[in-house]
Scaffold this motif. Structure first.
Motif, mmCIF file in Angstrom:
data_model
loop_
_atom_site.group_PDB
_atom_site.id
_atom_site.type_symbol
_atom_site.label_atom_id
_atom_site.label_comp_id
_atom_site.label_asym_id
_atom_site.label_seq_id
_atom_site.Cartn_x
_atom_site.Cartn_y
_atom_site.Cartn_z
ATOM 1 N N VAL A 133 -7.899 -4.433 -8.053
ATOM 2 C CA VAL A 133 -7.253 -3.125 -7.937
ATOM 3 C C VAL A 133 -7.301 -2.489 -9.320
ATOM 4 O O VAL A 133 -6.709 -2.995 -10.276
ATOM 5 C CB VAL A 133 -5.789 -3.252 -7.468
ATOM 6 N N ALA B 119 -7.312 -0.190 0.948
ATOM 7 C CA ALA B 119 -7.155 -1.486 0.284
ATOM 8 C C ALA B 119 -8.087 -2.540 0.874
ATOM 9 O O ALA B 119 -8.543 -3.442 0.173
ATOM 10 C CB ALA B 119 -5.705 -1.947 0.372
ATOM 11 N N THR C 84 -5.350 -11.511 -0.941
ATOM 12 C CA THR C 84 -5.152 -10.915 0.378
ATOM 13 C C THR C 84 -5.613 -11.918 1.430
ATOM 14 O O THR C 84 -6.176 -12.965 1.089
ATOM 15 C CB THR C 84 -5.966 -9.611 0.537
ATOM 16 N N SER D 69 -3.482 1.205 3.248
ATOM 17 C CA SER D 69 -3.889 -0.155 3.608
ATOM 18 C C SER D 69 -5.352 -0.185 4.051
ATOM 19 O O SER D 69 -6.063 -1.154 3.782
ATOM 20 C CB SER D 69 -2.971 -0.723 4.694
ATOM 21 N N GLU E 131 -5.190 2.954 -9.349
ATOM 22 C CA GLU E 131 -4.755 2.722 -7.974
ATOM 23 C C GLU E 131 -3.400 2.029 -7.907
ATOM 24 O O GLU E 131 -2.866 1.807 -6.822
ATOM 25 C CB GLU E 131 -5.809 1.905 -7.233
ATOM 26 N N LEU F 84 0.788 0.426 -4.530
ATOM 27 C CA LEU F 84 -0.496 1.057 -4.829
ATOM 28 C C LEU F 84 -0.489 2.526 -4.406
ATOM 29 O O LEU F 84 0.339 2.941 -3.594
ATOM 30 C CB LEU F 84 -1.625 0.320 -4.101
ATOM 31 N N ARG G 100 -9.055 -9.623 -4.472
ATOM 32 C CA ARG G 100 -9.570 -8.264 -4.592
ATOM 33 C C ARG G 100 -9.108 -7.649 -5.902
ATOM 34 O O ARG G 100 -8.005 -7.901 -6.373
ATOM 35 C CB ARG G 100 -9.091 -7.380 -3.433
ATOM 36 N N SER H 135 0.836 -1.197 0.000
ATOM 37 C CA SER H 135 0.000 0.000 0.000
ATOM 38 C C SER H 135 0.873 1.251 0.000
ATOM 39 O O SER H 135 2.090 1.177 0.222
ATOM 40 C CB SER H 135 -0.896 -0.003 1.240
ATOM 41 N N LEU I 41 -11.347 -2.763 -1.055
ATOM 42 C CA LEU I 41 -11.351 -3.112 -2.482
ATOM 43 C C LEU I 41 -12.393 -4.182 -2.770
ATOM 44 O O LEU I 41 -12.602 -5.091 -1.960
ATOM 45 C CB LEU I 41 -9.969 -3.611 -2.909
#
Length: 110
Positions: free
Chosen positions: A55, A77, A48, A74, A59, A70, A53, A20, A80
């Motif tokens: 992205v 994130a 994760t 966090s 991002e 990213l 997830r 992140s 997401l």
């Protein structure tokens, strides 16, 4: 951490760590998404602790040999969304070699 040199999304390998903007490791690359016809990077799917997830490309701040960074924190994130089927998925083919990538190889459609 030495993240290595910047690389193209076309050679981004599954399992590359994803960090992140506030320097927390949040997961690993699962899938790279791109449009086939326009050859445009659409984003990545990451694994994760909460599952897969999506992205979105804006991002993703930096793609390097040993790390993806990213542009979101966090905490962001964690929010997401799960990936939705429908986009073109690409996997890096490290066996293709440098010249193959130069001439249009190096990744294959999933």
């Amino acid at each position: 951490m030495d993240e290595g040199n910047p690389i193209s999304f076309r050679v981004l390998a599954r399992g590359t760590p994803v960090w992140s903007a506030d320097d927390c490791e949040i997961g690993t690359v699962d899938t790279v998404l791109a449009t086939d016809r326009e050859d445009i990077f659409d984003g990545i799917v990451i694994r994760t602790s909460s599952g897969r997830r999506f992205v979105d490309a804006p991002e993703v701040a930096r793609i390097a040999e040993r790390r993806v960074t990213l542009s979101i924190s966090s905490a962001e994130a964690e929010q997401l969304p799960a990936p939705v089927r429908g986009g073109q998925e690409f996997r890096a083919d490290p066996a293709a070699g440098r010249w193959s990538r130069f001439f249009g190889g190096g990744w294959r459609r999933r």
